[in-house]
Design an enzyme around this catalytic site. Structure first.
Site, mmCIF file in Angstrom:
data_model
loop_
_atom_site.group_PDB
_atom_site.id
_atom_site.type_symbol
_atom_site.label_atom_id
_atom_site.label_comp_id
_atom_site.label_asym_id
_atom_site.label_seq_id
_atom_site.Cartn_x
_atom_site.Cartn_y
_atom_site.Cartn_z
ATOM 1 N N GLN A 69 0.822 -1.219 0.000
ATOM 2 C CA GLN A 69 0.000 0.000 0.000
ATOM 3 C C GLN A 69 0.853 1.264 0.000
ATOM 4 O OE1 GLN A 69 -3.104 0.679 -0.520
ATOM 5 N NE2 GLN A 69 -3.679 -1.459 -0.810
ATOM 6 N N SER A 70 2.030 1.178 -0.585
ATOM 7 C CA SER A 70 2.961 2.315 -0.586
ATOM 8 C C SER A 70 2.370 3.574 -1.234
ATOM 9 C CB SER A 70 4.219 1.908 -1.345
ATOM 10 O OG SER A 70 5.017 3.048 -1.623
ATOM 11 N N ASN A 71 2.344 4.661 -0.466
ATOM 12 C CA ASN A 71 1.944 5.952 -1.027
ATOM 13 C C ASN A 71 3.008 6.460 -1.994
ATOM 14 O OD1 ASN A 71 -0.429 6.355 0.710
ATOM 15 N ND2 ASN A 71 1.083 6.477 2.355
ATOM 16 N N CYS A 84 5.015 4.653 -3.943
ATOM 17 C CA CYS A 84 4.920 3.994 -5.253
ATOM 18 C C CYS A 84 3.785 4.601 -6.067
ATOM 19 C CB CYS A 84 4.710 2.488 -5.083
ATOM 20 S SG CYS A 84 6.191 1.637 -4.498
#
Ligand SMILES: *Cc1c(COP(=O)(O)O)cnc(C)c1O
Length: 337
Positions: free
Chosen positions: A69-71, A73
């Site tokens: 859930q990387s912001n 990326c």
């Protein structure tokens, strides 16, 4: 080197009056969650510099990495799409994930996705990204690798300048923030803010609240990437070569202050009291914090503001809301409303 102009800047600073009343201090929020929509949050400030470097090197593909859930990326993927570049992300997850939240947006905006497990990510993410880059290069692409969170020398400039933005806003508003608080997950945001604070002698207390790892780990990272940022600051005309050498010689891990007690049960994992806090703040102020970063950091602030905590001498506190809203949706079905 200049930078790209992508984020909506300057971001607004708002006083949270009911939270302020509750704790008898002035609590302000800087809305870096409103730097954009697809590229909302803090990473875009770093990407304005990093992706400028990528373009100046003639690159046409951005590769980066992060949690599922990387912001960071998602922000990178959106910048790539916006600029007509290709993007590829290495995501940390053990099994095929549900397509939701930030990961959904990565897919929607056309990123190539590769998965790896926790151990591979921790030990080998650099090599895996290099391997990806080599594969794309063999197909004629010119890849640019952005490390986790864009927390590296050139990315650090984003928050170096954000601190200058804050100081300009202080003058306009007629306020002085004695304390600036931010969530820390890869260290670049804290590093940039504090580097600016040191170089310009703003005299603020800048605090990073760890959402993973510990204080010593981030102190080392922040000192290292601050040093790596110095040549870029020379290039930008912010400091002289001589100053850069002096600052590099003087910078030490203990220049960076971190609270390490609010990691809870681990990165991106929430305790009931943290979710309760997010709900309470949403209802108190109409400001929504995320479970991975800003929720934990402000939960830490609430705790420290209680008598005798480490914020006991802070009067005007600025919390930087670094975004993360999309990360709230994957837990919405189980959220204790
Ligand atoms: C990445 C991130 C942070 C942490 O910033 P770092 O520079 O990685 O320490 C804080 N909040 C949100 C919402 C983020 O996505």
């Amino acid at each position: 080197m200049k930078k790209l102009t992508l984020a909506n800047l300057p971001t607004r600073i708002q006083r949270l009056s009911r939270w302020s009343d509750e704790c008898g201090r002035n609590i302000y929020v800087k809305r870096d969650d409103q730097t954009g929509s697809e590229w909302s949050g803090n990473k875009i400030r770093k990407l304005e510099f990093a992706v400028q470097e990528a373009l100046s090197k003639g690159c046409d593909l951005l590769i980066t990495c992060g949690g599922i859930q990387s912001n960071h990326c998602r922000a990178t993927v959106s910048v790539a799409a916006r600029l007509g570049l290709k993007s590829a992300v290495l995501l940390r997850i053990s099994e095929e994930p549900p397509v939701e939240g930030n990961y959904f947006l990565d897919r929607l905006m056309g990123a190539d996705v590769r998965f790896c497990n926790r151990d591979e990510y921790r030990e080998h993410r650099g090599e895996i990204m290099q391997e990806m880059a080599d594969g794309y290069a063999a197909r004629g692409f010119r890849p640019y690798i952005i490390p986790e969170g864009a927390s590296f020398g050139v990315g650090t400039l984003g928050y170096y300048y954000a601190m200058k933005e804050i100081v300009a806003q202080e003058r306009e508003m007629g306020i002085k923030f004695d304390t600036v608080v931010v969530a820390t997950g890869s260290g670049g945001t804290l590093a940039g803010l504090q580097l600016s604070n040191i170089i310009w002698g703003y005299g603020k207390r800048v605090i990073g609240v760890c959402v993973c790892d510990d204080a010593a780990y981030f102190q080392d990272i922040a000192a290292r990437i601050s040093c790596d940022a110095l040549p870029y600051l020379v290039e930008q005309g912010e400091i002289s070569k001589e100053q850069a050498a002096q600052i590099a010689a003087a910078l030490k891990p203990s220049d960076f202050e971190l609270f390490e007690e609010y990691v809870g049960i681990g990165y991106a994992l929430s305790r009931p009291e943290e979710l309760e806090h997010i709900k309470r703040m949403a209802r108190l102020e109409g400001v929504v914090f995320d479970p991975v970063y800003t929720g934990k950091a402000t939960y830490g602030m609430v705790n420290e503001l209680i008598s005798g905590g480490r914020l006991s001498t802070s009067e005007n506190i600025l919390f930087i809301h670094t975004g993360g809203l999309f990360g709230l949706f994957p837990i919405s079905r189980t959220f204790p409303l």
